[in-house]
Design an enzyme around this catalytic site. Structure first.
Site: not given
Ligand code: ADP
Ligand code: MG
Ligand code: MG
Length: 916
Positions: A28, A97, A106, A108, A347, A469, A799, A886
C-alpha cells in the site's frame, strides 16, 4: 516507550518512495508513493517501514530515532495542509493504515479520523459548520479505535459487535431506518456511550491525547501482524512471517460530508470475467469502510457518470494511467470530497482464475505486456477453475420451472456449488471436517471467517457488493460466491433464512450459481466445465466457447515456452484419451495392478479370478497356468492404450503392490472367493495368513515380486510386447517402456532386464517383427538414488517415484502420517505436506544426485517424475531445474503442469524482472 538501536531511515514521506519499494514500504505504501510521484491526487502522508515491524514483533520496542522521524513527518503534513494535529480550531485528522508487502485484504486494521477528542471535534464543527458530520466522524473513530486498538470485539461467534449493538439501540430509540437519520446530538450521545463501552470492557478510559492515539494506533497495526486471522491468512497463502507490515499515516479526506461527496472501489477491468470494462462501486455520502465492509450495498461505478460527471471522466483517465504505469489490472479506492477526487489506494486486483487468464491474454494482445509476462501472471492452480463444474442445464431449467430459484444476488465468484447451509464460519469448518459438503451463508463476511470460507463449497452473503470482503476472498480462493443477496431474510440465531416464500434451515441443501447470482433450493446436478465439454466430451465446439479460447491461447504460449515435456499417469484407454486431450505427450505411469480389479461383469470377475488363482498357486506350473489366463486380458488392455497413444511414449510399470491386496481379509469375503475358486475357505485364510507382513510397504512388493516369481514379469513383458507388435502391425510406430519398480540395487534391475529381454526376443521372432522398446526403473528407494550411476548401467530410463521416495527418505508411511502430519503442519515443524509438494531440500537432493549420477553413466538417459508431485507447480519447477526430461501427472493436472513448466523456463531465462 523504549527504543532499541536500528539506525537509518525508518519513515518515508509518500513523495520519497516508489512502487519498487514494496519490501520496505509494504504494497500500500509503495503504491501510494508511486501514485503521488506520477501526479495522481493522493492525500499526503508517510510510511513507517516493515523493518520497524520486524523489530517490534521480536522485542516490542521501537528503534532509536523513530519518534523523531515521525514528529518530523507529522510536521511536514501540518505544513502541507496548514492544519495542526490536536488543534482545537482546525485539527489535522489522520488515518493509520497497515500495508504488508503482499496484499492481505482485510487482514490488518485501519483507523480513520484519528486526532478527534471532545476539544478538536468542536474545531471540526466550526470548520465545516456541520455538527452532524463532525460527530459522525467522531463516533466512527471511537468505535474503530475501541475495536482495533483497545480490543472491544464480539466475544463469541453468535455475539454482535458491541458498538453495532449500541448503534442499533440508538436507531431503534429514534425510529431511524439508517445511520444517516441520526442527528448530531444522537451521535454525540453515541460517542459517550461508546466510550462507556470501552471503559466497561477494558477498564481503561479512551485516550483523548492525539499523540497517544497515534502511537496506540501504530502499535496496534504492528501487533496485528501477529493476530490469528493474519497468521491464518499467511498460512493459507504461504506469506513468510518475516515480511512484516508497514504503517501508513495519511491525511484524512471525507466522502461523508454531504451529497457532493462519496467513496468507491473500482477495478480497471472486470475481476470476475476479466472483460476489459471499467468496473466498480460507490456510495454517495459515505466513508471508505462502508463500501469494502459490505454493510451498505453500493451502486455500480458507471452511475457516477450521472452523479459526478467530472469525477467520472477523471476516473476514466486514472484507469488508463494506472494500467499503463503499473502494467496490471488495478483495484483502487477513491474518495470524492466536495466534488474533488482523491486516490487512496491501488494494488494489483484479485481475480478469478478465468479473469486472470483472460486479462493476461488480452493485455498481451493489447501490447501492454509480453506473452512471457502473460504466462507469469496466471497462477498455475488458477487453470483448475476453468475445469470447474457448472449446473447441468436440464437440472437448472427444472429448478427454474419449479420455482426453486428463490433469490438473486451478485455473481462474485463463478462456478456451480451445491451444499448444506451453515450460518457461521466455525460450523462450516466443523461440518466440512465431518465430510459434509457445506455452503456458508452470512449477512456479510469479515476476516474472522477465512477458515470457514475455505472449508465451504461456496459462499453466499445477504449484504455487500462485488468488492466486499466475501467477494474478494472468494475470488482469490477460487470459491463459488454470491454477495449482496438482499432478498434473504436471515435469522442467524435461529439458524434459518427465508427467501421467496420458503424457509431454509441449517443443514438443508441449496445450490448457488456463481455465474448468474441465483440461489436455488435443493441439491442440483452439476456438469463439467466448458473446457471439458470441448476437450473431453466434445459436446461443444471450440469456437462456441470463449472460455476455451482463452484456455487454448494460454496453453499454446505455454507449450511454445516450456522445455519440460508432460506426460500423464493413466491406466486405461479412456484415461489415456483424456490425457491426450489435455496435452499429454506420453504416459509416464501406467499401473498394471488396477487392470486386475475388474468390475462386476463376468469379464471383470475373470480378471481378479485369474489373479487370485496365480496368487494361490503352490507351484510354478500352477502359476504359469493362471498367468496364461491373464496374458490375453493384459494384452488387450495394452493394445487399447497403444492405439490411443500412437507414437507417444508409454511407460508401463510391472506389478508393484504386495499380493495380499488382491485377497479379501474378512471371513465373508474369503468364503465367497473360496466358493468362486472351488477351494476351501481355510485355504484362502491360510494364504492370506501366509502373505501377512508386518510392514508391507517395505515387504514383498515391486521388483521383489518379479524376482521371486519371474513368470509374472515374463507374462507382463509378453503382454506389453505382443500388444506393441499388434499395434505396430497396424502401422503405428509405438514406443513402449517397461518400468521395473522398487529397485534398490543394480543387480535387482539386471535380473529383471534379462527376463524382459529374453521374452522380447521370443516375441519378436514369433511375430516376425521388432519393436523399439526400453527397459528402465523407478527411482523410489534412497539406495537407488545413491547408486544411480550403477543402476544406470542397466536402466535405459529413470522415473522418480517420489511418493515412495518421500516415504522412505522421511521414514514415514503415507497411510499412517495422518496421525501426526496435521499437528506437524499446524506447529510449523514441517513447512508443507511433503506428499503434496516435493521436499526440495531433502528428498530433492536425492533426486538431483540421481539425475547427475545416472547421466554421468548414460548421457542419453531419459529422466522423468511420476509421483503425485508431477502436478504440483513448485515441484514441476524443481523438476525443470534439475534437468528432467518430463513430468507425469494425472490428466486433469496437465494444464497446471504445462503452465508451471513454462514459468520454470521463463524464470530460468532471467529475461523478466519478476516481482516476488
Ligand atoms: P484495507 O487494507 O483493508 O483496504 P485501508 O487502509 O485501505 O484498509 O483502509 C480502509 C478504508 O479506509 C478504505 O476504504 C480507505 O479508503 C479508507 N481510508 C484510509 N485512509 C483514508 C484517508 N486518508 N481518507 C479517507 N479514507 C481513508
Ligand atoms: Mg481494513
Ligand atoms: Mg484498502
Amino acid at each position: 516507550m523504549t527504543e532499541t538501536s536500528v539506525s537509518g531511515k525508518l519513515v518515508y514521506k509518500f513523495r520519497e518512495g516508489n512502487k519498487g519499494m514494496k519490501a520496505l514500504l509494504g504494497g500500500k505504501g509503495a503504491n501510494l508513493a508511486e501514485m503521488t510521484t506520477i501526479g495522481l491526487p493522493v492525500p499526503p502522508g508517510f510510511t513507517i517501514t516493515t523493518e520497524v515491524c520486524n523489530l517490534y514483533s521480536a522485542s516490542c520496542t521501537y528503534p532509536d530515532g523513530l519518534t523523531g522521524q515521525v514528529d518530523e513527518a507529522l510536521a511536514d503534513l501540518e505544513k502541507d495542509t496548514g492544519k495542526r494535529f490536536g488543534d482545537p480550531q482546525d485539527p489535522l485528522l489522520l488515518s493509520v493504515r497497515s500495508g504488508a508487502r503482499a496484499s492481505m485484504p482485510g487482514m490488518m486494521d485501519t483507523i480513520l479520523n484519528l486526532g478527534l477528542n471532545d476539544t478538536t471535534v468542536a474545531g471540526v464543527v466550526e470548520q465545516t459548520h456541520n455538527p452532524r458530520f463532525a460527530y459522525d466522524c467522531y463516533r466512527r473513530f471511537v468505535s474503530m479505535y475501541g475495536d482495533v486498538v483497545m480490543g472491544c470485539k464480539p466475544e463469541d461467534k453468535d455475539e454482535a459487535d458491541p458498538f453495532e449493538v449500541e448503534l442499533e439501540k440508538m436507531k431503534q430509540a429514534r425510529g431511524a431506518a439508517f445511520d444517516t437519520d441520526l442527528s448530531a446530538d444522537d451521535l454525540k450521545e453515541l460517542v459517550a456511550t461508546f466510550k462507556r463501552v470501552v471503559r466497561g470492557r477494558t477498564g481503561q478510559s479512551f485516550p483523548d491525547d492525539p499523540r497517544e492515539q497515534l502511537w496506540g494506533a501504530i502499535g496496534a497495526v504492528f501487533s496485528s501482524w501477529g493476530n490469528d486471522r493474519a497468521i491464518a491468512y499467511r498460512g493459507l497463502y504461504g506469506i513468510p512471517d518475516s515480511w512484516g507490515t508497514a504503517v501508513n499515516v495519511q491525511v484524512m479526506v471525507y466522502g461523508n460530508g454531504g451529497d457532493d461527496s462519496g467513496t468507491g472501489v473500482a477495478f480497471t477491468r472486470d475481476p470476475a470475467s476479466g472483460e476489459n470494462v471499467f468496473y466498480g462501486e460507490f456510495l454517495v455520502n459515505a466513508q471508505g469502510e462502508d463500501v469494502v465492509s459490505g454493510v451498505r450495498t453500493p451502486r455500480p461505478v458507471v452511475e457516477l457518470k450521472a452523479v459526478f460527471p467530472d469525477v467520472f471522466d477523471q476516473l476514466m483517465e486514472v484507469r488508463q494511467t494506472l494500467e499503463h504505469e503499473l502494467r496490471d489490472m488495478q483495484d483502487f479506492e477513491f474518495t470524492v470530497e466536495r466534488g474533488r477526487l482523491f486516490m487512496l489506494q491501488t494494488r494489483n486486483g484479485k481475480r478469478t482464475g478465468l479473469a486472470a487468464i483472460r486479462i493476461a491474454v488480452d493485455m498481451a494482445e493489447e501490447g501492454l505486456i509480453a506473452p512471457d509476462e502473460a504466462l507469469m501472471r496466471v497462477e498455475p492452480e488458477q487453470l483448475e477453475q476453468l475445469l470447474r463444474p457448472i449446473f447441468s442445464p436440464a437440472a437448472k431449467q427444472q429448478a427454474v420451472k419449479e420455482g426453486r430459484v428463490v433469490a438473486k444476488g451478485l455473481p462474485a465468484g463463478p462456478g456451480a456449488a451445491t451444499g448444506r447451509v451453515v450460518f457461521n464460519a466455525a460450523d462450516a469448518v466443523d461440518w466440512a471436517a465431518r465430510g459434509e459438503q457445506v455452503l456458508l451463508l452470512r449477512d456479510f463476511t469479515s476476516p474472522e471467517d477465512i477458515r470457514g470460507m475455505s472449508a465451504a463449497q461456496g459462499i453466499l452473503t445477504a449484504q455487500g457488493g462485488m468488492t466486499s470482503h466475501a467477494a474478494l476472498v472468494a475470488r482469490q480462493m477460487g470459491k463459488v460466491c454470491i454477495v449482496g443477496c438482499q432478498e434473504l431474510d436471515i435469522d442467524s440465531a435461529g439458524r434459518s433464512f427465508a427467501a421467496g416464500g420458503a424457509v431454509v434451515r441449517e443443514g438443508d441443501w441449496i445450490s448457488i450459481d456463481g455465474f448468474t447470482g441465483e440461489v436455488i433450493l435443493g441439491q442440483l446436478e452439476t456438469r463439467p466445465s466448458e473446457v471439458l465439454q470441448v476437450l473431453l466430451e466434445r459436446s461443444m465446439k471450440p469456437e462456441e466457447s470463449q472460455t476455451f479460447k482463452y484456455y487454448d491461447d494460454m496453453m499454446k504460449w505455454a507449450d511454445a515456452r516450456r522445455r519440460l515435456r508432460v506426460r500423464a499417469n493413466a491406466d486405461q484407454p479412456d484415461q489415456a484419451a483424456n490425457a491426450v486431450a489435455f496435452g499429454a505427450q506420453g504416459i509416464g505411469l501406467c499401473r498394471t495392478e488396477h487392470m486386475f480389479f475388474g468390475d462386476e461383469s463376468a469379464e471383470g470377475r475373470a480378471r481378479i479370478g485369474a489373479m487370485r488363482e496365480m496368487i494361490l498357486a503352490d507351484t510354478a506350473e500352477e502359476r504359469e497356468r493362471a498367468l496364461a489366463k491373464l496374458l490375453p486380458i493384459q494384452r488387450e488392455d495394452f493394445t487399447g492404450i497403444f492405439r490411443v497413444m500412437g507414437e507417444r511414449h508409454v511407460t508401463i510399470r510391472t506389478l508393484d503392490p504386495p499380493l495380499h491386496e488382491f485377497l479379501p481379509h474378512d471371513a465373508a469375503g474369503q468364503a465367497e472367493v473360496a466358493q468362486q475358486m472351488g477351494v476351501s475357505a481355510e485355504t484362502i485364510a491360510a494364504k492370506v495368513d501366509d502373505l501377512h507382513e508386518n510392514n508391507p510397504m517395505l515387504g514383498l512388493r515391486g521388483c521383489r515380486l518379479g524376482i521371486t516369481f519371474p513368470e509374472i514379469t515374463r507374462m507382463q513383458a509378453r503382454a506389453i510386447l505382443e500388444a506393441a507388435c499388434i499395434v505396430k502391425g497396424e502401422g503405428v510406430d509405438v514406443h513402449p517402456e517397461i518400468m521395473i519398480p522398487l529397485v534398490g540395487a543394480k543387480a535387482e534391475l539386471a535380473d529383471q532386464v534379462a527376463q524382459v529381454n529374453a521374452v522380447a526376443e521370443q516375441v519378436f521372432s514369433e511375430r516376425g517383427l521388432r519393436v523399439d522398446f526400453q527397459v528402465g526403473t523407478m527411482i523410489e528407494i534412497p539406495r537407488a538414488a545413491l547408486t544411480a550411476d550403477e543402476v544406470a548401467d542397466v536402466a535405459q530410463f529413470f522415473s522418480f517415484g517420489t511418493n515412495d521416495l518421500t516415504q522412505m527418505t522421511y521414514g514415514i508411511s503415507r497411510d499412517d502420517a495422518g496421525k501426526f502430519l496435521p499437528d506437524y503442519l499446524k506447529r510449523d515443524i514441517w513447512p508443507a505436506d511433503p506428499f503434496a509438494s516435493l521436499d526440495q531440500s531433502g528428498v530433492g537432493q536425492l533426486v538431483q544426485m540421481a539425475v547427475q549420477k545416472g547421466r554421468a553413466t548414460r548421457p542419453e538417459l531419459t529422466v522423468g517424475i511420476c509421483g503425485e508431485h508431477g502436478g504440483d507447480p513448485e515441484s514441476v519447477k524443481f523438476c525443470h531445474r534439475v534437468g528432467m526430461d518430463y513430468v507425469s501427472c494425472s490428466p486433469f493436472r496437465l494444464p497446471v503442469a504445462r503452465l508451471a513448466a513454462a514459468q520454470a523456463a521463463i524464470e530460468e531465462s532471467g529475461e523478466l524482472e519478476l516481482e516476488k
